[in-house]
Scaffold this motif. Structure first.
Motif, mmCIF file in Angstrom:
data_model
loop_
_atom_site.group_PDB
_atom_site.id
_atom_site.type_symbol
_atom_site.label_atom_id
_atom_site.label_comp_id
_atom_site.label_asym_id
_atom_site.label_seq_id
_atom_site.Cartn_x
_atom_site.Cartn_y
_atom_site.Cartn_z
ATOM 1 N N UNK A 148 103.948 44.247 -14.924
ATOM 2 C CA UNK A 148 103.073 43.726 -13.861
ATOM 3 C C UNK A 148 103.868 43.493 -12.577
ATOM 4 N N UNK A 149 105.057 42.942 -12.695
ATOM 5 C CA UNK A 149 105.898 42.717 -11.514
ATOM 6 C C UNK A 149 106.208 44.043 -10.821
ATOM 7 N N UNK A 150 106.471 45.068 -11.627
ATOM 8 C CA UNK A 150 106.829 46.389 -11.079
ATOM 9 C C UNK A 150 105.695 47.023 -10.293
ATOM 10 N N UNK A 151 104.467 46.548 -10.460
ATOM 11 C CA UNK A 151 103.323 47.092 -9.728
ATOM 12 C C UNK A 151 103.077 46.369 -8.406
ATOM 13 N N UNK A 152 103.954 45.436 -8.043
ATOM 14 C CA UNK A 152 103.781 44.667 -6.815
ATOM 15 C C UNK A 152 103.906 45.549 -5.582
ATOM 16 N N UNK A 153 103.118 45.243 -4.575
ATOM 17 C CA UNK A 153 103.202 45.991 -3.306
ATOM 18 C C UNK A 153 104.524 45.720 -2.597
ATOM 19 N N UNK A 154 105.072 44.521 -2.816
ATOM 20 C CA UNK A 154 106.412 44.184 -2.327
ATOM 21 C C UNK A 154 107.251 43.825 -3.549
ATOM 22 N N UNK A 155 108.313 44.581 -3.782
ATOM 23 C CA UNK A 155 109.129 44.346 -4.973
ATOM 24 C C UNK A 155 110.130 43.217 -4.739
ATOM 25 N N UNK A 156 110.480 42.484 -5.786
ATOM 26 C CA UNK A 156 111.505 41.451 -5.638
ATOM 27 C C UNK A 156 112.880 42.074 -5.450
ATOM 28 N N UNK A 157 113.775 41.293 -4.895
ATOM 29 C CA UNK A 157 115.165 41.735 -4.771
ATOM 30 C C UNK A 157 115.769 41.947 -6.156
ATOM 31 N N UNK A 217 100.921 37.420 -15.931
ATOM 32 C CA UNK A 217 100.518 38.609 -15.174
ATOM 33 C C UNK A 217 100.414 38.236 -13.700
ATOM 34 N N UNK A 218 101.172 38.916 -12.849
ATOM 35 C CA UNK A 218 101.019 38.717 -11.412
ATOM 36 C C UNK A 218 100.130 39.822 -10.851
ATOM 37 N N UNK A 219 99.502 39.551 -9.729
ATOM 38 C CA UNK A 219 98.673 40.554 -9.074
ATOM 39 C C UNK A 219 99.544 41.399 -8.146
ATOM 40 N N UNK A 220 99.080 42.594 -7.760
ATOM 41 C CA UNK A 220 99.883 43.435 -6.863
ATOM 42 C C UNK A 220 100.261 42.754 -5.553
ATOM 43 N N UNK A 221 99.405 41.836 -5.067
ATOM 44 C CA UNK A 221 99.686 41.193 -3.778
ATOM 45 C C UNK A 221 100.298 39.801 -3.916
ATOM 46 N N UNK A 222 100.652 39.383 -5.143
ATOM 47 C CA UNK A 222 101.183 38.024 -5.336
ATOM 48 C C UNK A 222 102.443 37.793 -4.522
ATOM 49 N N UNK A 223 103.400 38.708 -4.608
ATOM 50 C CA UNK A 223 104.665 38.509 -3.905
ATOM 51 C C UNK A 223 104.518 38.593 -2.392
ATOM 52 N N UNK A 224 103.665 39.480 -1.928
ATOM 53 C CA UNK A 224 103.450 39.570 -0.481
ATOM 54 C C UNK A 224 102.765 38.306 0.038
ATOM 55 N N UNK A 225 101.849 37.749 -0.744
ATOM 56 C CA UNK A 225 101.204 36.489 -0.355
ATOM 57 C C UNK A 225 102.226 35.356 -0.281
ATOM 58 N N UNK A 226 103.157 35.344 -1.220
ATOM 59 C CA UNK A 226 104.210 34.320 -1.215
ATOM 60 C C UNK A 226 105.057 34.426 0.050
ATOM 61 N N UNK A 227 105.424 35.642 0.406
ATOM 62 C CA UNK A 227 106.223 35.830 1.623
ATOM 63 C C UNK A 227 105.471 35.360 2.856
ATOM 64 N N UNK A 228 104.185 35.628 2.912
ATOM 65 C CA UNK A 228 103.378 35.168 4.052
ATOM 66 C C UNK A 228 103.342 33.644 4.121
ATOM 67 N N UNK A 229 103.159 33.011 2.968
ATOM 68 C CA UNK A 229 103.103 31.547 2.930
ATOM 69 C C UNK A 229 104.429 30.939 3.377
#
Length: 296
Positions: free
Chosen positions: A23-32, A94-106
């Motif tokens: 699920x993490x690998x499907x993120x629109x923005x990947x983690x470092x 399970x994270x959503x594809x936009x979870x990490x990008x939303x975190x960065x915005x916040x």
């Protein structure tokens, strides 16, 4: 742009871990980086975990801890973190594809210090009056995430785009790495094994530091994940019951010292939980044994 590291403690739950990583690998923005701290003892599972992580498109680092301890695993993971933000999460989320990008915005708002993840299906309309009666919830703080003197962490009744909180659940929480290191915060290794309430302890300590510096800790309807609460491997229920009571009494002393009100609150909440379990036929004897100090 800020970078995100993810720390995932795991033990004997390879199938759950696989799902989480995919699920993490499907993120629109990947983690470092994704740092997996494995506490498994079976060599076959250890090798299978390493092999799986090596094949992933997301940057994964495998670390092994010999001693099964959730708090030690979280502290070990922090030693390898290189990102600006760290997500501490469980191995069954399970994270959503936009979870990490939303975190960065916040976290583009420099006043935000901590984000508590919200579990999918959170029922904001449910209110337990018994919880208020037995001091497991605070009526005055019912609209924010809060910690009560009986050492329970409670979610607000409603979660909006930006809702204040004093704590975060361990299945998914986000912190600023620089602040963790500045304040020299660690997960309390006196809380051993599964370490019930380690998340409340760490996040509440972090919240108090943040509050002193005028920073905000929040949860948001923009960051909702699915905590699967896997049954692949879990601690025996009776042992878990004893851990709940013992750890809460320990944390009460840690956070509230010799406060008579806090001591009364913890004991009163214990009796309230015993009553609830008795009425619902949910291992009430185990709870009473733990309350009265009968041997495990």
């Amino acid at each position: 742009m800020q970078t995100i590291s993810i720390v995932i403690p795991t033990m004997n739950r390879l199938e759950s871990l696989k799902r989480t990583i995919l699920y993490i690998a499907q993120s629109t923005v990947l983690p470092l980086e994704v740092i997996v701290v494995d506490q498994s003892s079976d060599n076959t599972e250890i090798e299978a975990t390493k092999e799986f992580l090596e094949k992933q498109s997301v940057n994964c680092k495998y670390v092994h801890n010999d001693e099964p301890s959730l708090t030690k695993a979280r502290n070990t993971g922090m030693l390898y973190v290189h990102g600006d933000l760290v997500i501490q999460m469980d191995d069954d989320v399970d994270v959503k594809p936009d979870t990490l990008s939303s975190i960065l915005n916040i976290f583009s708002n420099e006043k935000i210090a901590m984000l508590a993840g919200v579990n999918e299906g959170f029922n904001s309309k449910h209110r337990s009056l018994i919880g208020f009666l037995f001091w497991k919830k605070n009526w005055r703080k019912r609209n924010i995430g809060h910690v009560v003197k009986s050492m329970y962490g409670r979610f607000p009744e409603y979660i909006t785009k930006e809702t204040s909180t004093e704590w975060a659940m361990g299945f998914f929480s986000v912190y600023r790495v620089a602040l963790i290191r500045k304040w020299n915060l660690k997960w309390d290794e006196n809380l051993t094994s599964y370490a019930y309430a380690e998340d409340l302890d760490f996040s509440y300590s972090y919240f108090k530091k943040a509050k002193n510096e005028g920073l905000k800790c929040i949860m948001s309807s923009l960051v909702i994940v699915k905590h699967n609460v896997t049954q692949e491997w879990r601690i025996p229920s009776r042992k878990h019951t004893y851990m709940i009571i013992n750890n809460r009494h320990y944390l009460r002393r840690k956070h509230f010292g010799n406060s008579p009100l806090s001591k009364i609150a913890v004991c009163w909440a214990d009796w309230g939980e015993y009553l609830r379990r008795l009425l619902k036929n949910e291992a009430a004897k185990d709870w009473k044994d733990a309350m009265t100090g009968n041997p495990l």
